[in-house]
Scaffold this motif. Structure first.
Motif, PDB file in Angstrom:
ATOM      1  N   ASP A 237       0.821  -1.210   0.000  1.00 26.43           N
ATOM      2  CA  ASP A 237       0.000   0.000   0.000  1.00 26.43           C
ATOM      3  C   ASP A 237       0.856   1.262   0.000  1.00 26.43           C
ATOM      4  N   LEU A 240       1.864   1.777  -3.558  1.00 23.02           N
ATOM      5  CA  LEU A 240       0.739   2.108  -4.447  1.00 23.02           C
ATOM      6  C   LEU A 240       0.251   3.535  -4.245  1.00 23.02           C
ATOM      7  N   LEU A 244       0.233   5.274  -7.923  1.00 23.41           N
ATOM      8  CA  LEU A 244      -1.011   5.614  -8.605  1.00 23.41           C
ATOM      9  C   LEU A 244      -1.144   7.109  -8.873  1.00 23.41           C
ATOM     10  N   VAL A 251       0.558  -0.071 -13.307  1.00 23.01           N
ATOM     11  CA  VAL A 251       0.677  -0.291 -11.867  1.00 23.01           C
ATOM     12  C   VAL A 251      -0.171  -1.507 -11.514  1.00 23.01           C
ATOM     13  N   ALA A 253      -0.878  -5.027  -8.683  1.00 27.80           N
ATOM     14  CA  ALA A 253      -0.686  -5.612  -7.357  1.00 27.80           C
ATOM     15  C   ALA A 253      -1.197  -7.047  -7.354  1.00 27.80           C
ATOM     16  N   SER A 260      -7.918  -7.725  -3.463  1.00 28.21           N
ATOM     17  CA  SER A 260      -7.869  -6.524  -4.294  1.00 28.21           C
ATOM     18  C   SER A 260      -8.989  -5.554  -3.948  1.00 28.21           C
ATOM     19  N   ARG A 264      -8.508  -1.723  -2.480  1.00 29.92           N
ATOM     20  CA  ARG A 264      -9.088  -0.506  -3.059  1.00 29.92           C
ATOM     21  C   ARG A 264      -9.851   0.301  -2.001  1.00 29.92           C
ATOM     22  N   ILE A 277      -7.309   5.400  -8.417  1.00 31.91           N
ATOM     23  CA  ILE A 277      -7.484   4.031  -7.915  1.00 31.91           C
ATOM     24  C   ILE A 277      -7.874   3.089  -9.050  1.00 31.91           C
ATOM     25  N   ARG A 279      -6.795   3.034 -11.906  1.00 28.32           N
ATOM     26  CA  ARG A 279      -5.612   2.670 -12.703  1.00 28.32           C
ATOM     27  C   ARG A 279      -4.977   1.370 -12.208  1.00 28.32           C
ATOM     28  N   LEU A 280      -5.265   0.996 -10.980  1.00 24.38           N
ATOM     29  CA  LEU A 280      -4.635  -0.181 -10.389  1.00 24.38           C
ATOM     30  C   LEU A 280      -5.120  -1.457 -11.074  1.00 24.38           C
ATOM     31  N   ARG A 281      -4.184  -2.282 -11.487  1.00 19.62           N
ATOM     32  CA  ARG A 281      -4.498  -3.587 -12.062  1.00 19.62           C
ATOM     33  C   ARG A 281      -4.370  -4.622 -10.945  1.00 19.62           C
ATOM     34  N   GLY A 282      -5.489  -5.071 -10.463  1.00 19.94           N
ATOM     35  CA  GLY A 282      -5.477  -6.016  -9.371  1.00 19.94           C
ATOM     36  C   GLY A 282      -6.810  -6.742  -9.299  1.00 19.94           C
TER      37      GLY A 282
END
Length: 325
Positions: A237, A240, A244, A251, A253, A260, A264, A277, A279-282
C-alpha cells in the motif's frame, strides 16, 4: 537470462576477439507487417553460426548464404519483401517489407563501447556513418526511434522500459528473470533484511529504503512499470499510494479478488481520486489458472506485454462455458 539483442552483441564481441569474422545485421526500416522491429540485431559468424533474429527466421538463411558478398568497413543494405513473390519466398507477412544494414567489419572496441553503455543502464543512440562505417554514440530517450538517413543510420539500444518490483518474493524472482529478457531494466525494493539477503537475481538494481520512498526515487514516467508482490499490505500500500499518483504506464498488485477489493477500499481512505485508484491492475495478470510463482510471473508479464503493445486481450470465459462449447 538477458535480452536477445544484448546476447547478440556479447556473442559478436566474443567471436571477434577470438579472431573470427563476424557480420552484424540490423533491421534498418520496415514497411507494413514485420516480424521484428527496426533496431533488431543478428550476428553471423564466419562458419554460418548465428545468434539473434531480424525476421523471426524468414530471411536469416539467405543472409547466411550471401554473407561473403559483404566485405570491408563500409556498410551495405539489403531489402526483402519488395514484391509479392519475394514476400512469399521468404515467408514475410503479406505486404511486409524489410531493409537491413549489414556491417562486415565492426571493430571490437566499438562493440565493447556499446555494451558498456547498455550494461550501465543507459539508453544509447548508435550512429553508423554509411560512407566509412565509423560508429559514434549519444544519449537517447525511450521514445527515440531508428533513423535511416542518406549518410547515417541511427539505432537505439538499451533498456527503454523500467520496472520497479516491491517485495523480493519468489514471484519477484521470476518476474525479474523474465522481464530482463523482455528489455526491462529491473529494480527491486524490500526493506525486510531477510528477503534482501536471499535475493538471487543478478543484474537487477536494489533500491534501499521504504517502498513509498523507493517509488519517489524511481521517478516513474510513461515507460515505467510498478508491481507490488510483497504479500504485506503495509509495504504494498505504501508503494501504491505514490505509484497511482505518478505517470507510471502500468501499476499492478498481486492478490485475490477479495484482497484486491479490500485494498481498493483502503486506498480510498487516502488522498487518491477514484480515477487514480481505477488505474490499479489487481488482481494483476491474465486469468490463466496460474498457481505457482513462475506461472504468476508469466501471467503478469503476458498482460504487461499486451498493454505495452497496445493490444486489447479477450478475457477467458468461465470454465463451465468452455466445457459446454
Amino acid at each position: 537470462m538477458q535480452s536477445l539483442d544484448l546476447d547478440v552483441l556479447e556473442r559478436a564481441l566474443e567471436w571477434k576477439t577470438s579472431g573470427k569474422r563476424v557480420w552484424l545485421v540490423t533491421v534498418a526500416q520496415t514497411f507494413g507487417a514485420s516480424p521484428r522491429p527496426p533496431g533488431s540485431l543478428l550476428a553471423i559468424r564466419e562458419d554460418g553460426i548465428l545468434v539473434g533474429s531480424v525476421s523471426g527466421g524468414c530471411i536469416e538463411d539467405d543472409l547466411v548464404s550471401r554473407r561473403n558478398e559483404y566485405t570491408g568497413r563500409k556498410p551495405a543494405f539489403a531489402s526483402y519483401g519488395i514484391t509479392a513473390e519475394e514476400a512469399r519466398r521468404f515467408g514475410l507477412p503479406c505486404g511486409g517489407q524489410l531493409e537491413v544494414i549489414i556491417e562486415a567489419d565492426v571493430a571490437p572496441a566499438d562493440i565493447r563501447a556499446l555494451l558498456d553503455r547498455i550494461l550501465a543502464g543507459r539508453i544509447v543512440a548508435r550512429s553508423v556513418d554509411l560512407a566509412s562505417g565509423a560508429w559514434s554514440f549519444a544519449d537517447a530517450q525511450p521514445t527515440d526511434e531508428c533513423v535511416r538517413g542518406e549518410s547515417r543510420f541511427t539505432s537505439v539500444h538499451g533498456p527503454r522500459w523500467r520496472m520497479l518490483i516491491i517485495g523480493a518474493s519468489e514471484i519477484a524472482v521470476y518476474l525479474a528473470q523474465i522481464a530482463e529478457t523482455l528489455d526491462f531494466s529491473v529494480s527491486v525494493c524490500d526493506p525486510r533484511e531477510e528477503y534482501r539477503g536471499a535475493w538471487r537475481v543478478e543484474g537487477t538494481h536494489w533500491v534501499a529504503g521504504m517502498p513509498d520512498d523507493a517509488v519517489l526515487a524511481f521517478r516513474p514516467d510513461g515507460h515505467s512499470i510498478i508491481l507490488t508482490v510483497s504479500h504485506d499490505p503495509k509495504l504494498d500500500d505504501m508503494a501504491l499510494l505514490e505509484a497511482l499518483k505518478s505517470e507510471a504506464f502500468y501499476v499492478g498488485a498481486v492478490g485475490s479478488k477479495q484482497t484486491s477489493a479490500e485494498r481498493r477500499k483502503r486506498l480510498a481512505d487516502f488522498d487518491l481520486s477514484a480515477g487514480q485508484i481505477a488505474r490499479l491492475r489487481g488482481p494483476v495478470g491474465l486469468t490463466i489458472g496460474s498457481r505457482t510463482p513462475p506461472e504468476i510471473a508469466v501471467a503478469i508479464l503476458a498482460d504487461l506485454v499486451a498493454a505495452r503493445n497496445n493490444i486489447a486481450l479477450e478475457r477467458v470465459v468461465a470454465s463451465d462455458k468452455r466445457r459446454s462449447a
